[in-house]
Enzyme design. Structure first.
Site, PDB file in Angstrom:
ATOM      1  N   GLU A   1       1.059   7.321   2.229  1.00 38.40           N
ATOM      2  CA  GLU A   1       0.409   6.025   2.414  1.00 38.40           C
ATOM      3  C   GLU A   1      -0.245   5.827   3.780  1.00 38.40           C
ATOM      4  OE1 GLU A   1       3.108   2.874   1.359  1.00 38.40           O
ATOM      5  OE2 GLU A   1       3.192   3.511  -0.726  1.00 38.40           O
TER       6      GLU A   1
ATOM      7  N   GLU B   1       5.494   7.070  -6.253  1.00 32.52           N
ATOM      8  CA  GLU B   1       6.403   5.932  -6.025  1.00 32.52           C
ATOM      9  C   GLU B   1       6.073   4.831  -7.019  1.00 32.52           C
ATOM     10  OE1 GLU B   1       6.718   4.226  -2.074  1.00 32.52           O
ATOM     11  OE2 GLU B   1       6.659   6.214  -1.146  1.00 32.52           O
TER      12      GLU B   1
END
Ligand code: FCB
Length: 451
Positions: free
Chosen positions: A167, A354
């Site tokens: 991320e 995720e």
């Protein structure tokens, strides 16, 4: 019994964690301090002054945690490697004891029949590098590639697939633009170099991994962006936000260029930060997979504050998690189908790296943890994922966030995302109802695999 999902027989099931969120043992075996150690020690930075100094004590308890993974029947386990265990100051000497820890972890996973999927950077930059400018400094990308090479050299005989970054969007925005996460810098749009330098680090590390015959992925936080209304001002704001959150981190990888950031007053070279040749490196062919971290969609309206070309609008009328994040499972289908539409043949196979939710879980008087909201969240998202696959999107696996309740960054231990409850006083692990549910989903899918 959960219904059997219509997914390819080679679809892979996993769970994710990250080093600073679970390992603890921050002063052990030569680990150097990371930005998270320093940030969490700052008064007021993390809710209730929590830190990851002990976290889930996974550094010492990993055999128990691997047994829990085995109990789930996981194919794969996504974890992150703490850079400052491998190179305590981010540059300079390599710490043998740090490498040895991940060596043991990888061996134990393989022995349990679980494929290790390491992430090289999940936000815990060695503090010494931060003092030289962190990801605002181009040199950090080169240090990252060196660390990737050393680590791959050691583990690459057993670990085939690697994730470079976790991320980069969230790290740039929370860490450098808003200062909510480490390193706690609030630079607003001046944080943009942290985006490019992370992507450059990805490109350089990817080359080091490929040289060793290894597979390369990146895990991006992606969100389908919905304009608040069909008013052109809201639509334009949504386009600007989509460029910042999604395209900024995916276009350079897949298309070899930055998106139009003119709404932010930025040219394509991000104000001279992009050097000739960088984009070629970042988009080098052979990205083996795109990791997608999905939690919720984002609703965007025309700006109310002159500093930014958008404002976030609430999503109404849907359930919310304990973190107050809206629960919109179909957003995952929308996102995946949208990615395929946007990138077509340039889109590599996707793995959901995720997806999960926080619930205010408590151990009941009978010693069990009943978490129907998490089961509903996961079931809804797996259905949405299966729908995207049915629409032709190539999704190879699903790694839920998270195996264990853990240190949830600025929220400390307040947000519980685990399939396994952790009592942070005693370190006692209690599998929740969602653990049993996920185990059964995996088993039902396994039953469809050719023997
Ligand atoms: C993601 C992070 C992960 C975890 C979840 C809830 O943004 O990658 O570490 O904190 O959110």
């Amino acid at each position: 019994m959960p219904k059997r999902l219509d997914l390819p027989s080679d679809f892979r099931w996993g769970a994710s964690t990250a080093a600073y969120q679970i390992e603890g043992a921050v002063d052990e075996d030569g680990r150097g301090p990371s930005v998270w150690d320093v940030f969490a020690a700052r008064p007021g930075a993390v809710r209730d002054g929590h830190t990851g100094a002990v976290a889930c004590d996974h550094y010492h308890r990993h055999p128990e945690d691997i047994a829990l993974m085995q109990g789930l029947g996981l194919d794969g386990y996504r974890f992150s490697i703490a850079w400052s265990r491998i190179r305590p100051t981010g540059a300079g000497s390599v710490n043998e004891a740090g490498l040895a820890f991940y060596d043991r972890l990888v061996d134990a996973l393989l022995e349990a029949g679980i494929t290790p999927l390491p992430t090289l950077f999940h936000w815990d930059l060695p503090q010494a590098l931060e003092e030289g400018g962190g990801w605002l400094d181009r040199d950090t990308a080169y240090r990252f590639a060196e660390y990737a090479a050393v680590t791959a050299e050691r583990l690459g005989d057993r670990v085939r697939a690697w994730i470079t970054l976790n991320e980069p969007f969230v790290h740039m925005v929370y860490g450098y633009a808003l200062g909510i996460h480490a390193p706690g810098r609030a630079l607003m749009l001046d944080a943009l170099p942290a985006a490019h330098h992370q992507l450059l680090g990805h490109g350089l590390a990817a080359a080091a991994l490929r040289e060793r015959g290894l597979q390369v992925m990146i895990a991006n936080n992606l969100t389908p962006v919905r304009p608040a209304t069909d008013d052109p001002a809201d639509v334009a704001a949504a386009t600007a936000y989509d460029a910042l959150h999604n395209r900024l981190f995916t276009d350079p990888l897949l298309l070899g260029r930055y998106p139009d950031l003119s709404a932010f007053g930025l040219a394509e070279d991000l104000g001279g930060v992009v050097h000739p040749g960088d984009l070629k490196l970042i988009s080098a062919p052979g990205l083996d997979g795109l990791g997608v971290n999905y939690y919720n969609p984002t609703r965007i309206a025309a700006p109310t504050d002159p500093g930014l070309p958008f404002t976030e609008a609430p999503i109404e009328g849907v359930p919310r998690t304990a973190f107050d994040w809206p629960v919109v499972p179909d957003g995952l289908r929308e996102l995946l189908v949208g990615l395929r539409g946007r990138y077509g043949a340039a889109l590599p196979p996707i793995t959901i790296t995720e997806n999960g939710c926080s619930v205010a879980d408590e151990v009941g008087p009978d010693g069990t943890v009943d978490d129907p909201d998490r089961i509903a969240y996961l079931a809804g998202h797996l259905d949405a994922l299966a729908a995207a696959v049915a629409e032709g999107v190539d999704v190879r696996g699903y790694y839920t966030w998270s195996l264990l309740d853990n240190f949830e960054w600025a929220e400390g231990f307040h947000q519980r995302f685990g399939l396994v409850h952790v009592d942070f006083e005693t370190q006692r692990r209690t599998p929740k109802a969602s653990y049993t549910w996920y185990r059964d989903v995996i088993a039902a899918h396994w039953a469809s695999r050719p023997r």
